[in-house]
Structures are given as structure tokens and as C-alpha cells.
Design an enzyme around this catalytic site. Structure first.
Site, PDB file in Angstrom:
ATOM      1  N   ARG A 228       0.876  -0.880   0.212  1.00 37.11           N
ATOM      2  CA  ARG A 228       0.101  -0.038   0.051  1.00 37.11           C
ATOM      3  C   ARG A 228       0.872   1.202   0.051  1.00 37.11           C
ATOM      4  O   ARG A 228       0.380   2.357  -0.598  1.00 37.11           O
ATOM      5  CB  ARG A 228      -0.776  -0.436   1.158  1.00 37.11           C
ATOM      6  CG  ARG A 228      -2.020   1.330   0.703  1.00 37.11           C
ATOM      7  CD  ARG A 228      -3.079   1.117   2.171  1.00 37.11           C
ATOM      8  NE  ARG A 228      -3.788   1.832   1.780  1.00 37.11           N
ATOM      9  CZ  ARG A 228      -4.994   2.579   1.861  1.00 37.11           C
ATOM     10  NH1 ARG A 228      -5.408   1.799   2.877  1.00 37.11           N
ATOM     11  NH2 ARG A 228      -5.747   3.713   2.685  1.00 37.11           N
TER      12      ARG A 228
ATOM     13  N   ASN B 251       1.882   5.944  -1.854  1.00 40.97           N
ATOM     14  CA  ASN B 251       2.592   7.321  -1.602  1.00 40.97           C
ATOM     15  C   ASN B 251       3.425   7.365  -2.621  1.00 40.97           C
ATOM     16  O   ASN B 251       4.522   8.654  -2.556  1.00 40.97           O
ATOM     17  CB  ASN B 251       3.060   7.094  -0.137  1.00 40.97           C
ATOM     18  CG  ASN B 251       2.659   6.564   0.900  1.00 40.97           C
ATOM     19  OD1 ASN B 251       1.325   7.295   0.932  1.00 40.97           O
ATOM     20  ND2 ASN B 251       2.428   6.033   2.005  1.00 40.97           N
TER      21      ASN B 251
ATOM     22  N   HIS C 200       4.681  16.426   0.027  1.00 46.37           N
ATOM     23  CA  HIS C 200       4.561  16.557   1.768  1.00 46.37           C
ATOM     24  C   HIS C 200       5.400  17.311   2.729  1.00 46.37           C
ATOM     25  O   HIS C 200       5.061  18.940   3.050  1.00 46.37           O
ATOM     26  CB  HIS C 200       4.517  15.092   2.855  1.00 46.37           C
ATOM     27  CG  HIS C 200       2.755  14.604   2.374  1.00 46.37           C
ATOM     28  ND1 HIS C 200       2.873  13.170   3.195  1.00 46.37           N
ATOM     29  CD2 HIS C 200       1.993  14.682   1.605  1.00 46.37           C
ATOM     30  CE1 HIS C 200       1.359  13.051   2.763  1.00 46.37           C
ATOM     31  NE2 HIS C 200       0.870  13.644   1.876  1.00 46.37           N
TER      32      HIS C 200
ATOM     33  N   HIS D 187      -2.935  20.382  -3.005  1.00 48.62           N
ATOM     34  CA  HIS D 187      -2.425  18.949  -2.425  1.00 48.62           C
ATOM     35  C   HIS D 187      -2.414  18.438  -3.554  1.00 48.62           C
ATOM     36  O   HIS D 187      -0.782  17.946  -3.654  1.00 48.62           O
ATOM     37  CB  HIS D 187      -3.529  18.137  -1.698  1.00 48.62           C
ATOM     38  CG  HIS D 187      -2.886  16.252  -1.693  1.00 48.62           C
ATOM     39  ND1 HIS D 187      -2.033  16.594  -0.590  1.00 48.62           N
ATOM     40  CD2 HIS D 187      -3.139  15.659  -2.502  1.00 48.62           C
ATOM     41  CE1 HIS D 187      -1.931  14.887  -0.815  1.00 48.62           C
ATOM     42  NE2 HIS D 187      -2.242  14.727  -1.557  1.00 48.62           N
TER      43      HIS D 187
END
Ligand code: NAD
Ligand code: GLY
Length: 390
Positions: free
Chosen positions: A256, A260, A267, A282
Site C-alpha cells: 500500500r 504514496n 508532503h 495537495h
């Protein structure tokens, strides 16, 4: 360049195309309904889940555009509905708003059998989902995502949470929704900038493990942004990709983390910009993060520079930023970026973990990445120089 991806299951049926994607998680399994108009079923579907009351959490922009419509569908189905509105924007993903939303859910007498319904983008979904996870130690919730980003990513998979002064999404819980209604008609009111930002997360699925889908994006990206059947296909394909990853690794113990891709850089950028939408939103940070992750991979000699150039070319052609210099008002600084990355939740024993790529559709989790190499790469990117491979 063109590629074929599977059309929506009922593309040849009469009426608008729609598709159902199942997120297979045993007793926490749920459906994602995708298509124009599916939010009209919110009331009937909430009643079918056994709820008698719904706390509808939304932001003030979405409330004005779509709040009354969804509320009417819930009330027509005989459900008591309380609307809880928060200010639009990332600033609502914090402790103060979370406390207010939790108290408002309790004040509206939502019980364990009832529902919280998140109507909005990723901010509302993450916030309302986290409130649902902790109020009465967990009430069920339904996602009605209203941004492209939320339809293809944040409404699926059960990651909920808020930001802390220490970084993004650092306080939260896994809490799967009971249902997702991805009504693509709701995107008709979305500003073009937000649509483009969400498209970065669509492209991400191709870059992770699906080179054919990236090629499809190159051919069909303009149509996805313009609307029409390609948009529904992009949402459905993205949801299928995410559902498959979440089904095999619900709590991010392995695969998973690939979701990212681009987010370690993204970020850090958001933190440097203090989440100020005048500088970036974002999805724009993710777009630059994707381009940076591929350039960093090329810099480390892992992937061909031509692949990194191809990724940046498609993102830029879609109106998305691919360099630090693209963000007016941002003062990029390698040390501050590194510091922000060190707060990233993927840090293990002080070493940086990145999602890197051996090519388009060939991403992998890279643990223990050398901080000196990151620093040099960032310094050159901040200076606007093309980093020569190490
Ligand atoms: P957002 O929720 O802030 O929405 C963007 C803007 O669009 C807001 O101003 C909102 O009011 C407006 N808006 C929403 N729907 C609209 C509509 N239909 N018409 C007109 N305006 C509309 O931002 P986002 O990009 O949707 O989400 C970003 C957030 O999602 C970030 O906080 C990010 O961390 C989170 N996220 C979470 C996950 C996850 O797995 N939980 C994944 C990706 C991103
Ligand atoms: N968007 C990252 C995840 O859901 O895991």
C-alpha cells in the site's frame, strides 16, 4: 500514443454508464458506485444500511452547491438529517475543527447504527471519516466525494485523519466507509485547477504499476479533464487499482505504501508552503512530487532519464507543476525540505523511505535511502539545475 483500458462494465447498456467496484476486505467490504447521478441514491442506500439518522458533514463551498440536493435525498428516504458545515480548505483538517465536528455529531444524536456522510473533497472525507472513527468508538460512514482527487483516491481505502503542527496526516485512524458514491456529475462544478490537481492522482496509478494506463492517460488526459465518458473510465480504473492494493494490504504493511508515490516530496512541499492554496493545493504538490520521484530515480541510476522526462512532459501538458520553480511564493530550501521529510510517517529508525521507480509502471518501496544523495539532489533541484546522475 494510445492504449485500451477496460470500459465501464455496462458501457453498452442504455442510460448513463456506471460501474460498481468492490473493495474486498472481508466483513469490512464495501462498494464504490461510479457514474453520473449516483448520489441521488444516497437516501435509499443509507436506509438500506439500516440507518435512521445521518450527520452530513460538508464544507461551506460544497454545502452551497450540493448540500441541499443530498440532504433532500436523505429526507425523502425517511432519514433524519443534520448538516455540519466546516470552512473549505486544508485548514479544517486540524484538532479544533475535529472537536467541533465530533461534538456536533453527538449533539445530533447519531447512534452506532446511524451514519456519518462525508460530502466533499479529501479534506471533508479525511476529517469526517476520523470523527466517525472516534465518536462512540466508531460509527459507520459513507463517502460522497465531490473532487476528482477524492473520487479516485481519498474516499477509498479507509485512511482518515487530520494534520498536526508536526506534519500532514500524522493523527488518524483506519476506518473503512460502508459505501462510496462517486457521482461524476458533482465534478461539473469543480474549478479547473482542482480538477487538474486531482488528475495527478489518476496519473499516479499508471506510474505505480500500470504502464498501459499511463499511456492511456497520455492519449486521453485532455478528454478526462474536459469531461465525458473518459472521465468516468479514469475514475473507475483508478478505483479498481486502489481497491486491489487496499484489498491486499489494508493497513500499509507492504504494497500500500506504493500509493504514496510522489508524496514524500509532495508532503514536504505542502509543509513549506504552509498549506497555503495561494501557493499550492495537495494534488499540485503530488504532481511535482511524481516528477521529482522519477527525476530522483533517474539521478540514482534506477530508471532511464527518458522515463522521467516523459512523466514530467505529460504532467506539464496537463497544466500541472513539475519543478520547485513552478510554485510562485515558495522559497524552496534543501534543509527545510529534508527536515519536513524527516517528519514523514515513513521514516524508520531515522532513515528515509521513498517510493522510487525502475521505469513507468515499475515503482517500488526503497528503504534506507542515503540522506546525502537526497540533499544533493534537492540542492540542485532548488537551484533549478538538472541533476546529473550519480
Ligand atoms: P479539498 O477537500 O480541500 O477540496 C478542494 C476544494 O474544492 C475545496 O475548496 C472544496 O470546497 C472545493 N470543492 C470540493 N468539491 C467541489 C465541487 N464539486 N464543486 C466546487 N468546489 C468543490 O481537497 P482535495 O484535493 O479533494 O483533497 C485533498 C486532501 O485529501 C488532503 O488533505 C490530502 O491529504 C487528502 N488525501 C487523503 C487521502 C486518503 O487516502 N485518505 C488520499 C489522498 C489525499
Ligand atoms: N493515498 C494513500 C493511501 O490511501 O494509502
Amino acid at each position: 500514443m494510445s492504449a485500451t483500458i477496460a470500459p465501464p462494465a455496462d458501457a453498452h447498456a442504455s442510460g448513463p454508464a456506471r460501474e460498481t467496484v468492490r473493495v474486498a476486505l472481508g466483513e469490512r467490504s464495501y462498494d464504490i458506485l461510479i457514474g453520473r447521478g449516483v448520489s441521488a441514491e444516497a437516501g435509499a442506500r443509507a436506509a438500506a444500511l439500516g440507518a435512521r439518522a445521518v450527520a452530513l458533514v460538508t464544507d461551506d463551498t460544497v454545502a452551497d452547491l450540493h448540500g441541499e440536493g443530498v440532504r433532500a435525498r436523505l429526507e425523502e428516504a425517511g432519514l433524519r438529517c443534520e448538516t455540519i458545515t466546516v470552512p473549505a480548505g486544508e485548514g479544517s483538517k486540524g484538532y479544533a475543527t475535529l472537536a467541533r465536528v465530533c461534538d456536533a455529531i453527538l449533539a445530533s444524536r447519531i447512534e452506532r447504527g446511524d451514519l456519518v456522510l462525508a460530502l466533499g473533497g479529501g479534506v471533508v472525507g479525511d476529517l469526517a471519516g476520523f470523527a466517525a472513527a472516534i465518536v462512540r468508538r466508531g460509527v459507520r460512514f459513507v463517502q460522497v466525494p465531490t473532487t476528482l482527487l477524492a473520487q479516485v483516491d481519498s474516499s477509498v481505502g479507509g485512511k482518515t485523519g487530520i494534520n498536526s503542527a508536526h506534519g500532514k496526516n500524522l493523527v488518524g485512524a483506519f476506518h473503512q466507509p460502508s459505501l462510496v458514491l462517486a457521482d461524476t456529475a458533482l465534478l461539473d462544478t469543480l474549478p479547473a485547477r482542482e480538477l487538474r490537481a486531482g488528475y495527478a492522482e489518476v496519473v499516479k496509478y499508471g506510474l505505480i504499476d500500470d504502464a498501459a494506463f499511463f499511456a492511456w492517460c497520455e492519449a486521453n488526459g485532455p478528454a478526462v479533464l474536459a469531461g465525458g465518458p473518459e472521465r468516468e473510465r479514469a475514475v473507475a480504473h483508478s478505483c479498481r487499482s486502489k481497491a486491489a492494493i487496499v484489498a491486499r494490504d489494508e493497513r500499509e504493511e507492504g504494497d500500500r505504501a506504493l500509493l504514496n508515490l510522489g508524496h514524500t516530496f509532495g508532503h514536504a512541499l505542502e509543509r513549506l508552503a504552509r498549506y497555503d492554496p495561494a501557493i499550492l493545493v495537495h494534488g499540485e504538490a503530488v504532481a511535482a512530487g511524481l516528477a521529482l520521484a522519477f527525476r530522483f530515480s533517474a539521478y540514482l541510476g534506477l530508471c532511464a532519464p527518458a522515463d522521467a522526462e516523459r512523466v514530467a512532459r505529460h504532467l506539464a501538458a496537463s497544466g500541472l507543476p513539475t519543478t520547485f520553480g513552478a510554485f510562485a511564493g515558495l522559497a524552496p530550501d534543501p534543509e527545510r525540505l529534508l527536515d519536513a521529510m524527516a517528519q514523514d510517517k515513513k521514516v524508520v529508525a531515522g532513515q528515509l523511505t521513498f517510493i522510487l521507480a525502475r521505469g513507468i509502471g515499475a515503482s517500488f518501496v526503497a528503504k534506507g535511502v542515503d540522506v546525502a544523495a537526497v540533499r544533493t539532489f534537492l540542492a540542485r533541484e532548488c537551484a533549478g539545475e538538472a541533476p546529473a546522475p550519480v
